[in-house]
Design an enzyme around this catalytic site. Structure first.
Site, PDB file in Angstrom:
ATOM      1  N   LEU A 188       0.804  -1.219   0.000  1.00 24.67           N
ATOM      2  CA  LEU A 188       0.000   0.000   0.000  1.00 24.67           C
ATOM      3  C   LEU A 188       0.840   1.272   0.000  1.00 24.67           C
ATOM      4  CD1 LEU A 188      -2.799  -1.122   2.494  1.00 24.67           C
ATOM      5  CD2 LEU A 188      -2.774  -1.243  -0.003  1.00 24.67           C
ATOM      6  N   CYS A 189       2.150   1.141  -0.219  1.00 24.59           N
ATOM      7  CA  CYS A 189       3.006   2.325  -0.340  1.00 24.59           C
ATOM      8  C   CYS A 189       2.818   2.979  -1.706  1.00 24.59           C
ATOM      9  CB  CYS A 189       4.477   1.946  -0.160  1.00 24.59           C
ATOM     10  SG  CYS A 189       4.972   1.736   1.559  1.00 24.59           S
ATOM     11  N   HIS A 190       2.936   4.296  -1.721  1.00 28.32           N
ATOM     12  CA  HIS A 190       2.864   5.025  -2.991  1.00 28.32           C
ATOM     13  C   HIS A 190       4.211   4.977  -3.717  1.00 28.32           C
ATOM     14  CE1 HIS A 190      -0.470   6.719  -0.632  1.00 28.32           C
ATOM     15  NE2 HIS A 190      -1.052   6.945  -1.792  1.00 28.32           N
TER      16      HIS A 190
ATOM     17  N   MET B  82       9.070   4.872   4.924  1.00 30.92           N
ATOM     18  CA  MET B  82       9.178   3.477   4.484  1.00 30.92           C
ATOM     19  C   MET B  82      10.367   3.273   3.566  1.00 30.92           C
ATOM     20  SD  MET B  82       6.964   1.934   6.157  1.00 30.92           S
ATOM     21  CE  MET B  82       7.410   0.367   5.418  1.00 30.92           C
ATOM     22  N   GLU B  83      10.687   4.277   2.781  1.00 35.57           N
ATOM     23  CA  GLU B  83      11.853   4.171   1.902  1.00 35.57           C
ATOM     24  C   GLU B  83      13.145   4.107   2.723  1.00 35.57           C
ATOM     25  OE1 GLU B  83       8.580   4.956  -0.570  1.00 35.57           O
ATOM     26  OE2 GLU B  83       9.174   5.931   1.297  1.00 35.57           O
TER      27      GLU B  83
ATOM     28  N   ASP C 185      23.728 -11.962   3.695  1.00 30.07           N
ATOM     29  CA  ASP C 185      23.952 -12.819   2.530  1.00 30.07           C
ATOM     30  C   ASP C 185      25.435 -12.917   2.180  1.00 30.07           C
ATOM     31  OD1 ASP C 185      23.054 -14.266   0.049  1.00 30.07           O
ATOM     32  OD2 ASP C 185      24.019 -12.534  -0.880  1.00 30.07           O
TER      33      ASP C 185
END
Length: 236
Positions: A152-154, A190-191, A205
């Site tokens: 739901l992020c733009h 969020m970014e 990793d």
């Protein structure tokens, strides 16, 4: 369960053909069927009543149909969650009415390596190569893919993404900090969080062949600025 009686062939009286299929077109077939049913009952007895299990199932189904709610009335959005509507269903927030402002967010995390892996990373002797350099590029790429990873992020036009990865001898870890910026209608928290998370996963990793005890921890937002809610900082 139906129990059949042993009957002689004399007990079953064959119906005369004329009783069912006469030449008279006005013959009452319903009466003939009733007579046939009586003949069957005289031989086999009355038909069994509905089974108890069937009765219970019917009652259970009736109860379920009466007690089942026809619609959900609880509103989750009243609690302040903008990603849910009045029915509690997920939605993407409409940001079209918002004003364009400069948005900045800073996030951080730690990757605890342990002594063995820390020494390998410090000496740049990890088999896969430059751990910190690769993780930095991965974090920047991750920030640009946030809307593809978080449903739901733009899709934001980022104007700036930066990552700093620092080795901490005291905690035997990699400290990761990111900064994301944009001129837009929604924040970039969020970014920034995605950037440090992807960078931390990349460190794991790159080093997992040397140890499986690596721990990614303390993923958090440090500060944000811009937008309707104004500035916020974790540091006092």
């Amino acid at each position: 369960m139906m129990f059949f009686r042993r009957v002689s062939s004399k007990t079953l009286r064959p119906l005369q053909r004329s009783r069912l299929f006469g030449s008279n077109s006005g013959y009452d077939f319903s009466k003939a069927i009733q007579e046939l049913n009586k003949e069957m009952e005289s031989v086999f007895g009355e038909p069994p009543k509905s089974s108890l299990a069937g009765s219970i199932d019917n009652q259970s189904m009736a109860h379920d149909s009466e007690s089942a709610p026809t619609h959900v009335t609880q509103s989750i959005s009243s609690s302040g969650l903008t990603h849910t509507d009045s029915r509690g269903e997920a939605q993407m927030v409409d940001i079209s009415p918002k004003e364009i402002t400069k948005r900045v967010a800073i996030a951080s995390c730690k990757v605890i390596l342990g002594q063995k892996v820390f020494d390998l990373v410090s000496a740049n002797q990890v088999e896969k190569g430059d751990v910190l350099g690769v993780a930095k590029i991965a974090g920047i790429c991750g920030a640009k893919q946030t809307s593809n990873l978080i449903p739901l992020c733009h899709n934001i036009n980022l104007s700036h993404v930066a990552l700093n990865l620092t080795l901490s001898p005291q905690d035997l870890c990699v400290e990761i900090e990111s900064e994301a910026a944009s001129n837009g209608k929604t924040g970039v928290e969020m970014e920034a969080l995605t950037a440090v998370t992807i960078a931390g996963l990349t460190v794991y990793d790159m080093c997992k062949a040397a140890s499986k005890d690596i721990l990614i921890t303390d993923i958090r937002l440090e500060s944000k600025s811009g937008g309707k809610s104004g500035d916020w900082s974790r540091k006092k």
